[in-house]
Design an enzyme around this catalytic site. Sequence first.
Site, short mmCIF file in Angstrom:
data_model
loop_
_atom_site.label_atom_id
_atom_site.label_comp_id
_atom_site.label_asym_id
_atom_site.label_seq_id
_atom_site.Cartn_x
_atom_site.Cartn_y
_atom_site.Cartn_z
CB SER A 135 -0.89 0.01 1.25
OG SER A 135 -1.61 1.21 1.36
CE1 TYR A 147 -4.70 -1.77 5.49
CE2 TYR A 147 -3.84 0.40 4.92
CZ TYR A 147 -4.29 -0.85 4.54
OH TYR A 147 -4.30 -1.18 3.20
#
Length: 223
Positions: A135, A147
Amino acid sequence: MAKTLLITGASSGIGAATAKAAAKAGWNVALLARSAESLDTLAEEIGDAALAIPCDVTDRQALVEAVEQTTARFGKLDAVYANAGTGVNSPGIEQGDPDEWHDLIHINILAVLYTAHATLPELRKTKGQFIVTGSKAGREHFKGSVYSATKWFVHGFAGNLAEEMREFGGRCCVISPGMVNTAFFDEPKPSKLQPEDIADAVVFTLEQPDTSSVREIHLMPND
């Protein structure tokens, strides 16, 4: 013999789009996710090149059995796309929910490790590829984001695994997208990256010649 790709998190979004793109490119696809109904629907759409395997990727034994089912059906395993992942509802550290962190770490970190551990013996045989979803959040710092921290792990792990796989002619790539229009978000994001964009990046990686090791593909929305 057609090559075989195993995909985790295959029932929707990026995983489902990748399964369709890989099958179109001539690959067999083993589809892993917890939703048996969604997997069956996707496998039926793809046809004989698809194998639906309901699987909790945080369960090491279930992953081992999924790999066994894949090789029994298709004869070998040439590539893996560790795509399963999740987020959290409570941002930040002080106000965060440790129970959510527990589940997040098991899916975003441990499941990636378990998938690699279960598949590397087969990938060694084929000098195969291991691809994982990273990501933008694994390349930049986001205030209090657990996250993001899990994706930093993924990026570091992918680089380390690439060096390990290099010893037997294998390759590892991390696909690093910005915002993607998936069910990960409550509201549709039609102007952002689409699952098919990520799928195209995965197929591009899979189709590189043996002399080329793509270590990372970083995609950002053009909006």
